[in-house]
Design a protein around this motif. Structure first.
Motif, mmCIF file in Angstrom:
data_model
loop_
_atom_site.group_PDB
_atom_site.id
_atom_site.type_symbol
_atom_site.label_atom_id
_atom_site.label_comp_id
_atom_site.label_asym_id
_atom_site.label_seq_id
_atom_site.Cartn_x
_atom_site.Cartn_y
_atom_site.Cartn_z
ATOM 1 N N UNK A 17 0.756 -1.346 0.143
ATOM 2 C CA UNK A 17 -0.329 -0.138 -0.107
ATOM 3 C C UNK A 17 0.848 1.567 0.000
ATOM 4 N N UNK A 18 1.874 1.343 0.975
ATOM 5 C CA UNK A 18 2.057 2.092 0.827
ATOM 6 C C UNK A 18 3.526 2.478 -0.642
ATOM 7 N N UNK A 19 3.804 1.578 -0.829
ATOM 8 C CA UNK A 19 4.586 2.214 -2.548
ATOM 9 C C UNK A 19 3.879 2.637 -3.513
ATOM 10 N N UNK A 20 2.337 1.884 -3.894
ATOM 11 C CA UNK A 20 1.637 2.190 -4.264
ATOM 12 C C UNK A 20 0.914 3.930 -4.211
ATOM 13 N N UNK A 21 1.315 4.134 -2.952
ATOM 14 C CA UNK A 21 0.608 5.786 -2.812
ATOM 15 C C UNK A 21 2.195 6.414 -2.746
ATOM 16 N N UNK A 22 3.371 6.547 -2.782
ATOM 17 C CA UNK A 22 4.341 6.999 -3.346
ATOM 18 C C UNK A 22 4.306 7.025 -4.756
ATOM 19 N N UNK A 23 3.395 6.031 -5.588
ATOM 20 C CA UNK A 23 3.965 6.758 -6.736
ATOM 21 C C UNK A 23 2.582 7.384 -7.119
ATOM 22 N N UNK A 24 2.338 8.207 -6.247
ATOM 23 C CA UNK A 24 1.647 9.736 -6.668
ATOM 24 C C UNK A 24 1.960 10.458 -5.618
ATOM 25 N N UNK A 25 2.731 10.601 -4.463
ATOM 26 C CA UNK A 25 2.689 11.699 -3.022
ATOM 27 C C UNK A 25 4.177 10.734 -2.688
ATOM 28 N N UNK A 26 4.648 12.570 -3.077
ATOM 29 C CA UNK A 26 6.303 12.273 -2.780
ATOM 30 C C UNK A 26 6.660 13.134 -1.134
ATOM 31 N N UNK A 27 6.505 12.500 -0.548
ATOM 32 C CA UNK A 27 6.720 12.879 0.925
ATOM 33 C C UNK A 27 8.683 13.713 1.459
ATOM 34 N N UNK A 28 9.006 14.562 1.498
ATOM 35 C CA UNK A 28 10.540 15.940 1.653
ATOM 36 C C UNK A 28 10.867 14.564 2.767
ATOM 37 N N UNK A 29 9.915 14.191 4.105
ATOM 38 C CA UNK A 29 10.327 13.568 5.352
ATOM 39 C C UNK A 29 9.348 12.225 5.119
ATOM 40 N N UNK A 30 9.730 11.073 5.774
ATOM 41 C CA UNK A 30 9.388 10.100 6.366
ATOM 42 C C UNK A 30 9.097 9.364 7.019
ATOM 43 N N UNK A 31 8.493 9.707 8.334
ATOM 44 C CA UNK A 31 8.592 9.433 9.592
ATOM 45 C C UNK A 31 8.393 8.059 10.700
ATOM 46 N N UNK A 32 7.776 7.120 8.866
ATOM 47 C CA UNK A 32 6.993 5.289 9.720
ATOM 48 C C UNK A 32 6.591 4.491 8.730
#
Length: 340
Positions: A233-248
């Motif tokens: 699920x995280x991989x799928x969302x990362x295709x559409x939303x690019x965070x500058x910081x990842x918290x967990x």
């Protein structure tokens, strides 16, 4: 004081995350009906032994054996993984869930609604998964820690407080839009701190904000940790939303909020929009405009105690089950129209 999720339902969702092919509820046909139907939208087949009044008196192990045989034949695959979940009826009369069948991997979860916190059901599912070798000791202990932290969070800052919280469908949509319009040209932070698959919906308003604002994005989208579905699920969302910081990771939402606030304290921003489980952030210490987006009519008041504005997405969980891509949110669609 008010209705809360059941340990039975929590066990069922945890089994889904473990990748089971089917769940057998050893109990009446109506037990956890909504949870069963929602999980079927996510690809898990849910069956019931349909225990009745006679089962209370004479027992229902034969019903369980017959249902298990039917499910194995129905699935028609080599070594399916099947969760067998107790209910109030089967557990009160002491039914044995440890049925054996060499054709399947069976995970028996002895759970009922009177155990207490809903996360107890999820922990029991993890105990059973550990016993049959589906997870290792390290992941088991990690999951139990996170589940206990989730309960602690809800009891301290969420809708599991001891006092009764009346449902509220109020929100400040129009006011929030006006506040955001006044922030045009300024830097804002977008924080995704979402629970598992609900991130598919709660990331949507943040994606929209990134179209119209200079945003710094923070998210619990670490795809290196958690059960298989959580990572995917995280991989799928990362295709559409690019965070500058990842918290967990997506299952670390109870603890990722503290890291998010540490990051926010270092930023020069005028406002922050937190979507998902916003009350996990100790946001009170920040002297900026604070906007929260969450799910459920009982969440409004706890969030409103610590945020300037609270937006509620209705039935967010039901909307994301079975999805593997971003789901449009009500507030996100309103924002996209209003900010053009």
């Amino acid at each position: 004081m008010h209705p809360r999720p059941s340990p039975i339902a929590a066990a069922m969702y945890q089994l889904r995350d473990l990748g089971v092919d089917a769940i057998i509820l050893h109990g009446p046909a109506g037990c956890c009906f909504r949870t069963a139907r929602l999980l079927e939208m996510d690809g898990v087949r849910v069956f019931t032994t349909s225990m009745d009044e006679n089962s209370i008196i004479f027992g229902a192990e034969d019903k369980l054996v017959e249902t298990l045989d039917y499910v194995i034949n129905y699935l028609n695959k080599e070594k399916p993984i099947i969760g067998v979940v107790g209910t109030c009826m089967s557990m009160i009369i002491g039914e044995n869930l440890n049925v054996k069948d060499d054709r399947a991997i069976i995970i028996p979860v002895e759970v009922h609604s009177g155990l207490g916190d809903n996360t107890i059901g999820a922990i029991k599912a993890m105990e059973a998964a550990l016993e049959v070798g589906l997870i290792d000791r390290e992941e088991f202990e990690r999951q139990c820690y996170l589940l206990k932290k989730a309960t602690e969070l809800e009891k301290k800052r969420g809708m599991a407080k001891e006092k009764y919280i009346k449902p509220s469908y109020e929100d400040d949509t129009n006011k929030v839009i006006e506040v955001l319009k006044d922030l045009k040209g300024e830097k804002i932070a977008c924080v995704l701190n979402a629970k598992k698959e609900t991130a598919y919906l709660f990331v949507h308003p943040l994606i929209v904000l990134n179209k119209y604002f200079d945003c710094i994005n923070i998210a619990n989208l670490d795809c290196s940790k958690g059960l298989k579905k959580i990572r995917e699920d995280a991989k799928n969302i990362l295709k559409r939303f690019k965070p500058h910081y990842i918290t967990g990771s997506l299952d670390e939402y109870p603890i990722a909020g503290e890291k998010a606030v540490e990051i926010l304290e270092s930023l020069d921003i005028s406002a922050v929009v937190v979507s998902g489980i916003p009350h996990a952030l100790p946001i009170e210490k920040l002297d900026i405009i604070k906007i929260a987006i969450s799910d459920g009519p009982r969440t409004y008041y706890p969030i409103k105690e610590i945020y300037d504005y609270a937006i509620i997405e209705f039935d967010a969980h039901a909307k994301v089950l079975g999805k593997r891509d971003v789901v449009k949110s009500r507030f996100g669609e309103i924002l996209d129209y209003a900010l053009r």
